[in-house]
Scaffold this motif. Structure first.
Motif, PDB file in Angstrom:
ATOM      1  N   ASN A  64      -5.203 -11.457  11.827  1.00 47.21           N
ATOM      2  CA  ASN A  64      -4.330 -10.871  10.810  1.00 47.21           C
ATOM      3  C   ASN A  64      -2.859 -10.915  11.195  1.00 47.21           C
ATOM      4  O   ASN A  64      -2.519 -10.921  12.370  1.00 47.21           O
ATOM      5  CB  ASN A  64      -4.614  -9.363  10.631  1.00 47.21           C
ATOM      6  N   ASN A  65      -2.046 -10.821  10.150  1.00 48.90           N
ATOM      7  CA  ASN A  65      -0.652 -10.430  10.340  1.00 48.90           C
ATOM      8  C   ASN A  65      -0.461  -9.079   9.673  1.00 48.90           C
ATOM      9  O   ASN A  65      -0.749  -8.919   8.480  1.00 48.90           O
ATOM     10  CB  ASN A  65       0.298 -11.445   9.689  1.00 48.90           C
ATOM     11  N   PHE A  66      -0.029  -8.109  10.438  1.00 49.83           N
ATOM     12  CA  PHE A  66       0.320  -6.780   9.917  1.00 49.83           C
ATOM     13  C   PHE A  66       1.258  -6.226  10.980  1.00 49.83           C
ATOM     14  O   PHE A  66       0.839  -5.549  11.918  1.00 49.83           O
ATOM     15  CB  PHE A  66      -0.941  -5.927   9.745  1.00 49.83           C
ATOM     16  N   TYR A  67       2.545  -6.594  10.835  1.00 51.35           N
ATOM     17  CA  TYR A  67       3.514  -6.389  11.914  1.00 51.35           C
ATOM     18  C   TYR A  67       3.736  -4.925  12.266  1.00 51.35           C
ATOM     19  O   TYR A  67       4.168  -4.614  13.365  1.00 51.35           O
ATOM     20  CB  TYR A  67       4.835  -7.075  11.556  1.00 51.35           C
ATOM     21  N   GLU A  68       3.403  -4.030  11.339  1.00 53.01           N
ATOM     22  CA  GLU A  68       3.487  -2.606  11.661  1.00 53.01           C
ATOM     23  C   GLU A  68       2.590  -2.267  12.859  1.00 53.01           C
ATOM     24  O   GLU A  68       2.800  -1.280  13.547  1.00 53.01           O
ATOM     25  CB  GLU A  68       3.058  -1.771  10.446  1.00 53.01           C
ATOM     26  N   PHE A 120      -6.261 -18.437   0.474  1.00 54.48           N
ATOM     27  CA  PHE A 120      -5.178 -17.594   0.992  1.00 54.48           C
ATOM     28  C   PHE A 120      -4.457 -18.414   2.057  1.00 54.48           C
ATOM     29  O   PHE A 120      -5.082 -18.880   3.010  1.00 54.48           O
ATOM     30  CB  PHE A 120      -5.771 -16.312   1.584  1.00 54.48           C
ATOM     31  N   CYS A 122      -1.333 -18.660   4.742  1.00 55.08           N
ATOM     32  CA  CYS A 122      -0.233 -18.047   5.480  1.00 55.08           C
ATOM     33  C   CYS A 122       0.894 -19.067   5.627  1.00 55.08           C
ATOM     34  O   CYS A 122       0.652 -20.272   5.711  1.00 55.08           O
ATOM     35  CB  CYS A 122      -0.711 -17.596   6.858  1.00 55.08           C
ATOM     36  N   TRP A 132     -11.877 -11.155  -2.519  1.00 53.69           N
ATOM     37  CA  TRP A 132     -11.185  -9.880  -2.723  1.00 53.69           C
ATOM     38  C   TRP A 132     -11.884  -9.068  -3.796  1.00 53.69           C
ATOM     39  O   TRP A 132     -12.460  -9.637  -4.730  1.00 53.69           O
ATOM     40  CB  TRP A 132      -9.741 -10.122  -3.211  1.00 53.69           C
ATOM     41  N   THR A 157       5.604  -0.807   1.734  1.00 60.96           N
ATOM     42  CA  THR A 157       4.466  -0.399   2.582  1.00 60.96           C
ATOM     43  C   THR A 157       4.752   0.947   3.229  1.00 60.96           C
ATOM     44  O   THR A 157       5.915   1.276   3.515  1.00 60.96           O
ATOM     45  CB  THR A 157       4.226  -1.457   3.683  1.00 60.96           C
ATOM     46  N   TYR A 176       8.251  -2.400   5.307  1.00 63.34           N
ATOM     47  CA  TYR A 176       8.011  -3.750   4.795  1.00 63.34           C
ATOM     48  C   TYR A 176       8.164  -3.683   3.280  1.00 63.34           C
ATOM     49  O   TYR A 176       7.586  -2.809   2.620  1.00 63.34           O
ATOM     50  CB  TYR A 176       6.599  -4.163   5.177  1.00 63.34           C
ATOM     51  N   ASN A 205      -6.430  -5.026   6.928  1.00 59.20           N
ATOM     52  CA  ASN A 205      -6.130  -5.887   5.786  1.00 59.20           C
ATOM     53  C   ASN A 205      -5.300  -5.189   4.711  1.00 59.20           C
ATOM     54  O   ASN A 205      -5.039  -5.776   3.663  1.00 59.20           O
ATOM     55  CB  ASN A 205      -7.417  -6.430   5.170  1.00 59.20           C
ATOM     56  N   ARG A 210      -3.491  -3.107  -1.659  1.00 55.08           N
ATOM     57  CA  ARG A 210      -2.481  -4.114  -1.298  1.00 55.08           C
ATOM     58  C   ARG A 210      -2.410  -5.147  -2.413  1.00 55.08           C
ATOM     59  O   ARG A 210      -3.264  -5.193  -3.298  1.00 55.08           O
ATOM     60  CB  ARG A 210      -2.807  -4.737   0.050  1.00 55.08           C
ATOM     61  N   GLY A 218       1.280 -16.015   2.424  1.00 56.29           N
ATOM     62  CA  GLY A 218       0.615 -14.743   2.650  1.00 56.29           C
ATOM     63  C   GLY A 218       1.532 -13.543   2.760  1.00 56.29           C
ATOM     64  O   GLY A 218       1.146 -12.435   2.384  1.00 56.29           O
ATOM     65  N   PHE A 219       2.746 -13.747   3.261  1.00 54.68           N
ATOM     66  CA  PHE A 219       3.595 -12.568   3.492  1.00 54.68           C
ATOM     67  C   PHE A 219       4.037 -11.890   2.207  1.00 54.68           C
ATOM     68  O   PHE A 219       4.499 -10.747   2.235  1.00 54.68           O
ATOM     69  CB  PHE A 219       4.797 -12.907   4.390  1.00 54.68           C
ATOM     70  N   SER A 221       1.950 -11.025   0.005  1.00 56.59           N
ATOM     71  CA  SER A 221       0.831 -10.125  -0.324  1.00 56.59           C
ATOM     72  C   SER A 221       0.912  -8.868   0.541  1.00 56.59           C
ATOM     73  O   SER A 221       0.192  -8.695   1.523  1.00 56.59           O
ATOM     74  CB  SER A 221      -0.498 -10.858  -0.139  1.00 56.59           C
ATOM     75  N   LYS A 223       0.837  -5.215   2.173  1.00 56.78           N
ATOM     76  CA  LYS A 223      -0.293  -4.326   2.456  1.00 56.78           C
ATOM     77  C   LYS A 223       0.074  -2.841   2.310  1.00 56.78           C
ATOM     78  O   LYS A 223       1.241  -2.467   2.393  1.00 56.78           O
ATOM     79  CB  LYS A 223      -0.774  -4.572   3.890  1.00 56.78           C
TER      80      LYS A 223
HETATM   81  N1  LIG Z   1       3.060  -4.420   5.249  1.00 59.98           N
HETATM   82  C1  LIG Z   1       2.768  -5.658   5.635  1.00 59.98           C
HETATM   83  N2  LIG Z   1       2.163  -6.489   4.761  1.00 59.98           N
HETATM   84  C2  LIG Z   1       1.861  -7.757   5.142  1.00 59.98           C
HETATM   85  C3  LIG Z   1       2.203  -8.233   6.432  1.00 59.98           C
HETATM   86  C4  LIG Z   1       2.842  -7.330   7.318  1.00 59.98           C
HETATM   87  O1  LIG Z   1       3.173  -7.671   8.473  1.00 59.98           O
HETATM   88  N3  LIG Z   1       3.096  -6.055   6.889  1.00 59.98           N
HETATM   89  N4  LIG Z   1       1.893  -9.536   6.784  1.00 59.98           N
HETATM   90  C5  LIG Z   1       1.770 -10.508   5.685  1.00 59.98           C
HETATM   91  C6  LIG Z   1       1.295 -11.800   6.142  1.00 59.98           C
HETATM   92  S1  LIG Z   1       2.377 -12.760   7.017  1.00 59.98           S
HETATM   93  C7  LIG Z   1       0.056 -12.262   5.830  1.00 59.98           C
HETATM   94  S2  LIG Z   1      -0.428 -13.850   6.224  1.00 59.98           S
HETATM   95  C8  LIG Z   1      -0.921 -11.389   5.142  1.00 59.98           C
HETATM   96  C9  LIG Z   1      -2.234 -11.323   5.904  1.00 59.98           C
HETATM   97  O2  LIG Z   1      -3.218 -10.690   5.134  1.00 59.98           O
HETATM   98  P1  LIG Z   1      -4.698 -10.520   5.714  1.00 59.98           P
HETATM   99  O3  LIG Z   1      -4.584  -9.780   7.001  1.00 59.98           O
HETATM  100  O4  LIG Z   1      -5.471  -9.778   4.679  1.00 59.98           O
HETATM  101  O5  LIG Z   1      -5.220 -11.902   5.951  1.00 59.98           O
HETATM  102  O6  LIG Z   1      -0.455 -10.071   4.959  1.00 59.98           O
HETATM  103  C10 LIG Z   1       0.897  -9.972   4.559  1.00 59.98           C
HETATM  104  N5  LIG Z   1       1.213  -8.586   4.252  1.00 59.98           N
END
Ligand SMILES: Nc1nc2c(c(=O)[nH]1)N[C@H]1C(S)=C(S)[C@@H](COP(=O)(O)O)O[C@H]1N2
Ligand SMILES: [Mo]
Length: 303
Positions: A64-68, A120, A122, A132, A157, A176, A205, A210, A218-219, A221, A223
């Motif tokens: 995953n990417n979820f930088y938080e 999906f 990235c 989904w 977010t 975010y 996720n 989200r 992907g970014f 989308s 979360k």
């Molecule tokens: N709040 C938040 N949303 C985020 C991100 C994040 O870092 N923070 N990363 C994004 C990126 S770069 C991608 S590729 C997708 C990854 O979603 P997934 O983990 O469901 O595959 O979330 C996106 N939404």
């Protein structure tokens, strides 16, 4: 609620029911589903060509990417259990008839939770196929009542510094934030997702709710949404703020517009914990039905 999205697949594309049921049983072992009945509708009647063969639950929740929760791909799976999702409140404000604080139930209660298997992609040139569960954002927008003159939707977010190591380390300028033009937001492909594989959305996720915009990198989308704002101005977006040259507002998947540091012409499908075959990136991630949204726009300028 009538669904505005129709796919271009025929009954011949449908996965045999046994295959589907087996998969269901496999994922059913993972926990309690969100109203399995609610998703057992016609929305299930597609899993077309092998290019839409979903990734495993494990792939989707551990890479995953979820930088938080940190910048490494394994970090969200390790750290997102700290996310507090109850209670959850979503502020809806700006150019809407019904502003206020909404629970997830307030926002989507009463709508059919559909399952949609989407490609999906990235921005980092990897891809997955994800089943989904959610509703069309357009339905949510109708519920809150978009006023004349609104042209964009902005999303934010949650920020929980005590629970989010990436926030404490300031790896991005949090919260975010993301945004869509109103016609993109209203496109039937655009979802507010509350689950994957018939399970409640895993925290890593983007629980509890989200965005999913399958023709964009992907970014977009975003979360774990706590604010939705209708506005007449293009809203700031996190990655554009961090590096405007590399990340534009639109960020449509486009094999002809390379990232300044890598090619976008191909992508690697993630599978079995490994990167697998390299395949061509499709314009709009294969969702040609959105092309009319960008008629007359130079997508190299508006990347
Ligand atoms: N709040 C938040 N949303 C985020 C991100 C994040 O870092 N923070 N990363 C994004 C990126 S770069 C991608 S590729 C997708 C990854 O979603 P997934 O983990 O469901 O595959 O979330 C996106 N939404
Ligand atoms: Mo991403």
């Amino acid at each position: 609620m009538a669904h505005r999205w129709t796919n271009d697949l025929t009954p011949a594309d449908v996965t045999p029911k046994e295959v589907w049921l087996n998969r269901r049983q496999i994922v059913a072992g993972l926990g309690v589903g969100i109203g399995a009945g609610a998703i057992a509708g016609p929305g299930l009647a597609y899993t077309p060509d092998p290019s839409l063969e979903p990734n495993t639950f494990e792939d989707i929740t551990t890479y995953n990417n979820f930088y938080e929760f940190g910048t490494a791909k394994e970090d969200p799976a390790k750290n997102a259990h700290l996310l507090q999702t109850e209670p959850w409140s979503i502020t809806v404000n700006g150019m809407v008839d019904n502003p206020g604080e909404y629970t997830v139930e307030d926002l989507i209660g009463g709508f059919d939770i559909e399952e949609r298997i989407y490609r999906f992609r990235c921005v980092e040139a990897w891809s997955m196929v994800i089943p989904w569960n959610g509703v069309e954002l357009a339905d949510v927008l109708d519920r809150v009542g978009v006023q004349d003159g609104a042209r964009y939707v902005a999303f934010e977010t949650v920020v929980q510094p005590e629970n989010m190591i990436g926030v404490r380390r300031r790896v991005l300028d949090f919260p975010y934030v993301e945004g869509l033009r109103l016609d993109e937001a209203r496109h039937p492909l655009t979802m507010m997702a509350t689950g994957i594989y018939g399970e409640p959305m895993p925290k890593q996720n983007g629980a509890p709710i989200r965005l999913v915009v399958p023709w964009k990198y992907g970014f977009k989308s975003i979360k774990s949404i706590v604010r939705i704002t209708l506005t007449d101005e293009e809203p700031p977006t996190s990655w554009n703020k961090a590096n405007a040259r590399e990340y534009g507002f639109y960020s449509n998947v486009n094999p002809n517009v390379d990232h300044p540091r890598w090619s976008q012409a191909t992508e690697r499908r993630i599978g079995g914990g490994l990167f697998q075959r390299r395949q061509p990136t499709l314009m709009f991630n294969g969702y040609d039905e959105v092309a009319s949204l960008y008629e007359g726009m130079d997508l190299t300028e508006f990347y």
